[in-house]
Design a protein around this motif. Sequence first.
Motif, PDB file in Angstrom:
ATOM      1  N   VAL A 100    -109.280  59.435  93.712  1.00  0.00           N
ATOM      2  CA  VAL A 100    -109.109  59.466  93.069  1.00  0.00           C
ATOM      3  C   VAL A 100    -110.335  59.207  91.415  1.00  0.00           C
ATOM      4  N   VAL A 101    -109.805  60.128  91.171  1.00  0.00           N
ATOM      5  CA  VAL A 101    -110.858  59.473  89.819  1.00  0.00           C
ATOM      6  C   VAL A 101    -110.148  59.714  88.449  1.00  0.00           C
ATOM      7  N   VAL A 102    -110.561  58.698  88.029  1.00  0.00           N
ATOM      8  CA  VAL A 102    -109.814  58.410  86.854  1.00  0.00           C
ATOM      9  C   VAL A 102    -110.573  58.104  85.383  1.00  0.00           C
ATOM     10  N   ALA A 103    -109.257  59.162  84.161  1.00  0.00           N
ATOM     11  CA  ALA A 103    -109.984  58.733  83.183  1.00  0.00           C
ATOM     12  C   ALA A 103    -109.947  57.514  82.570  1.00  0.00           C
ATOM     13  N   ARG A 104    -111.006  57.425  81.731  1.00  0.00           N
ATOM     14  CA  ARG A 104    -110.774  56.129  80.288  1.00  0.00           C
ATOM     15  C   ARG A 104    -111.194  56.610  79.408  1.00  0.00           C
ATOM     16  N   ILE A 105    -109.758  56.697  78.244  1.00  0.00           N
ATOM     17  CA  ILE A 105    -109.890  57.235  77.062  1.00  0.00           C
ATOM     18  C   ILE A 105    -110.258  56.086  76.214  1.00  0.00           C
ATOM     19  N   ASP A 106    -111.108  56.118  75.659  1.00  0.00           N
ATOM     20  CA  ASP A 106    -111.814  55.109  74.333  1.00  0.00           C
ATOM     21  C   ASP A 106    -110.785  55.704  73.738  1.00  0.00           C
ATOM     22  N   ALA A 107    -109.405  54.881  72.974  1.00  0.00           N
ATOM     23  CA  ALA A 107    -109.617  55.699  71.449  1.00  0.00           C
ATOM     24  C   ALA A 107    -110.317  55.284  70.332  1.00  0.00           C
ATOM     25  N   ILE A 164    -106.892  61.775  87.270  1.00  0.00           N
ATOM     26  CA  ILE A 164    -107.542  63.645  86.638  1.00  0.00           C
ATOM     27  C   ILE A 164    -107.223  63.797  88.145  1.00  0.00           C
ATOM     28  N   GLY A 165    -107.294  63.805  89.278  1.00  0.00           N
ATOM     29  CA  GLY A 165    -107.045  63.845  90.225  1.00  0.00           C
ATOM     30  C   GLY A 165    -107.588  63.243  91.772  1.00  0.00           C
ATOM     31  N   PHE A 166    -106.927  63.555  92.645  1.00  0.00           N
ATOM     32  CA  PHE A 166    -106.736  62.853  94.043  1.00  0.00           C
ATOM     33  C   PHE A 166    -107.795  64.179  94.696  1.00  0.00           C
TER      34      PHE A 166
END
Length: 195
Positions: A100-107, A164-166
């Motif tokens: 699992v690709v995970v995006a970590r958004i730094d707002a 973002i995707g599996f």
Amino acid sequence: MNPSPTDALALLHQRHSAPSRQLGEPAPDAAALAALLEAAVRVPDHGKLVPFRLITLRDRHKLRFGERLAARAVERQPDLSEAKREKERGRYTFAPLVIVVVARIDAGSSVPPVEQQLTAGCVAYNLLLGASALGFGAQWLTGWAAYDEVVAALLGLAANEQVIGFVHVGTPQLEVPDRDRPPVSSLLTEWAESP
């Protein structure tokens, strides 16, 4: 030793997705997986934010995750047909490894969120390229589960994180034919300022 430019381009020309339902054992072993992940995280990263992380799903945990998603699919859509229920039940029973690709958004960053998402997307694409280079097959999937808040909680995602995707990885069980690709000439224009 670096691959020749011809070899690198050949990898790009040969890369195609292997349907997750046609992926089986073996998965990359520990050494191959470590090499794949090390290569996958070498992506463009404006601001050096490292706006991504990875979660692996394997063995009984992968199967249990699939069962939970199938139950969630019915919860979301109680009138789901039996054929679609069966598809949901089987989704995580094929490929032996799912990343699992995970995006970590730094707002708070001056780097726009879309650029941070694109960096995470590059990680997913590098997983596809790397799997192919190692002789495995892979498919990047999203679907409803990538955007579902219950699934996000199941994965332990923080409020600033999103799937973002599996990426399903394994060994193709059948020869996977390539699909037709559009000619580059139909996609390319050259900009020139008018005199």
